[in-house]
Design a protein around this motif. Structure first.
Motif, PDB file in Angstrom:
ATOM      1  N   GLY A  51       8.604  -6.988  -2.929  1.00 23.90           N
ATOM      2  CA  GLY A  51       7.160  -6.918  -3.004  1.00 23.90           C
ATOM      3  C   GLY A  51       6.466  -7.542  -1.821  1.00 23.90           C
ATOM      4  N   TYR A 240       2.853  -6.684  -8.788  1.00 20.33           N
ATOM      5  CA  TYR A 240       2.341  -5.396  -8.308  1.00 20.33           C
ATOM      6  C   TYR A 240       3.302  -4.264  -8.643  1.00 20.33           C
ATOM      7  CZ  TYR A 240      -0.663  -8.515  -5.654  1.00 20.33           C
ATOM      8  OH  TYR A 240      -1.562  -9.496  -5.305  1.00 20.33           O
ATOM      9  N   GLY A 242       4.200  -0.429  -6.947  1.00 20.44           N
ATOM     10  CA  GLY A 242       3.913   0.353  -5.765  1.00 20.44           C
ATOM     11  C   GLY A 242       5.156   0.842  -5.068  1.00 20.44           C
ATOM     12  N   TRP A 251       0.003  -0.306  -3.453  1.00 19.98           N
ATOM     13  CA  TRP A 251       0.208  -1.084  -4.674  1.00 19.98           C
ATOM     14  C   TRP A 251      -1.021  -1.144  -5.558  1.00 19.98           C
ATOM     15  CZ3 TRP A 251       1.199  -4.634  -0.254  1.00 19.98           C
ATOM     16  CH2 TRP A 251       0.024  -5.214   0.219  1.00 19.98           C
ATOM     17  N   ASN A 358       7.151  -7.498  -7.027  1.00 21.24           N
ATOM     18  CA  ASN A 358       7.052  -6.055  -7.216  1.00 21.24           C
ATOM     19  C   ASN A 358       8.303  -5.577  -7.914  1.00 21.24           C
ATOM     20  OD1 ASN A 358       6.282  -3.211  -6.811  1.00 21.24           O
ATOM     21  ND2 ASN A 358       8.018  -3.199  -5.426  1.00 21.24           N
TER      22      ASN A 358
END
Length: 381
Positions: A51, A240, A242, A251, A358
């Protein structure tokens, strides 16, 4: 391998309604007594596949240190700190397993008793028979219960979920194998164990984990959030969703979009790198369950590769990793919308806890994560 080791419920936000594209920060933050350049390089590689940010907290029982790369909150220069809160996903399973083993120590549960003994009629129908599935098999993911790749449990009117609803939803898929015949990671196993804990103790499982594990160990930054509470305590790492495109990332912020009761005893908890290190060190150090129960937790079956040269094993709520420098480390990973993390500890007191903010949609950074953990546990500054 990432799919096997991570949670199989992806709640919510696959579509990006509002997104931003931003170059990731190139500078890395380091806070450590000594030279951990190899670990920093491995952390940078992990963050490059993960992330907007990544962090690691590690030590050997006499000293601790932390490193960070990127940012915990986009559009800011906010290095991830060991005391930052985040959703720990399937690391929750080790807390759940620890409570079950405490109940074993107290003579209230038997590992080799059928789940039907404790939850009559719950694991029944659609090819399942609770008389043939042992508590041990639920803990080790050898029950034969299928992966629930398209979860759709019945929600309460307020949008929360009961453990019973999660279990019913998980058992809508026919068995993947006979009990004991194969290893297959399924959140449903640990949702059933959550029901077991509530049935045996007569208390909500969040209260049980808090009173039996969190409070006695002084894990003040660790919580089992109540149903409906989607907040994350501050300071926090924002999570997040994405997809990375070269040095750029598309994202959306999802750190407060997760309904914790949708994951419950399989993945609802919130903690920090520092608290998770303390928990796993206490568990492997014999301070959570008896020596006999810990030995049962460490009886592992092979579950494949880590993306490195080391095969992984799975015990009762614990992952076994063979270190490149010799010996083994124990812990668990956690993957949930917005976060990917793991903690490993050794019997001689070394520990490392990592997080990136992420959950990789396409390519989980499994190889980079184990390389990072192995480097931190084996590096000699």
């Amino acid at each position: 391998m990432a799919e096997k080791l991570s949670r199989n419920r992806f709640s919510g936000v696959l579509a990006v309604a509002v997104a931003a594209v931003l170059a990731l920060p190139s500078s890395a933050f380091a806070q450590s007594p000594g030279d951990h350049s190899a670990t920093q390089a491995a952390l940078n590689a992990f963050q490059a596949k993960g992330g907007p940010g990544a962090g690691i907290y590690a030590g050997d029982g006499t000293s601790s240190w932390a490193l960070s790369a990127g940012t915990g909150i986009i559009n800011t220069n906010r290095p991830i700190q060991p005391t930052d809160h985040y959703r720990i996903g399937s690391q929750t399973k080790t807390f759940t397993a620890s409570v079950v083993l405490q109940l074993v120590d107290e003579g209230k549960v038997s590992l080799d008793a059928p789940i039907e003994k404790y939850l009559p009629g719950v694991v029944d129908g659609n090819g399942y028979d609770g008389n043939t599935i042992m508590v041990r098999q639920l803990l080790q993911h050898t029950s034969g219960i299928s992966v629930n790749g398209s979860p759709n449990p019945q929600a309460n009117p307020d949008g929360t979920y009961t453990l019973a609803a999660l279990v019913r939803d998980g058992l809508k898929h026919a068995p993947a194998s006979a009990p004991g015949a194969a290893w297959l990671y399924s959140n449903t196993n640990y949702e059933i164990l959550g029901m077991l804990i509530e049935q045996v103790t007569g208390m909500p499982v969040a209260q049980v984990i808090t009173s039996r594990i969190i409070q006695p160990l002084g894990l003040t930054a660790t919580t089992f959030p109540a149903a409906g509470d989607r907040s994350v305590p501050k300071p926090a790492v924002h999570g997040y969703r994405g997809v990375r495109v070269g040095p750029f990332f598309l994202w959306t912020d999802v750190w407060t979009s997760i309904e914790p009761s949708e994951d419950s005893t399989a993945g609802a908890m919130i903690s920090t790198e520092q608290d998770l290190s303390a928990f796993y060190r206490a568990l492997i150090g014999g301070k959570v369950v008896s020596a006999a129960s810990l030995a049962e937790m460490e009886k592992s079956v092979s579950i494949g590769g880590s993306g490195s040269s080391s095969d992984l094993g799975y015990g009762l709520g614990l992952i076994k990793y063979n270190l490149s420098c010799g010996g083994v480390a124990w812990g668990h990973d956690g993957e949930i919308t917005g976060y990917y993390a793991e903690t490993l500890v050794t019997e001689d007191g070394r520990y490392a806890s990592v997080v990136t903010n992420n959950m990789a949609v396409l390519n989980s950074p499994l190889t980079q994560m184990y390389k990072l953990l192995d480097t931190a546990l084996c590096e000699k500054p």
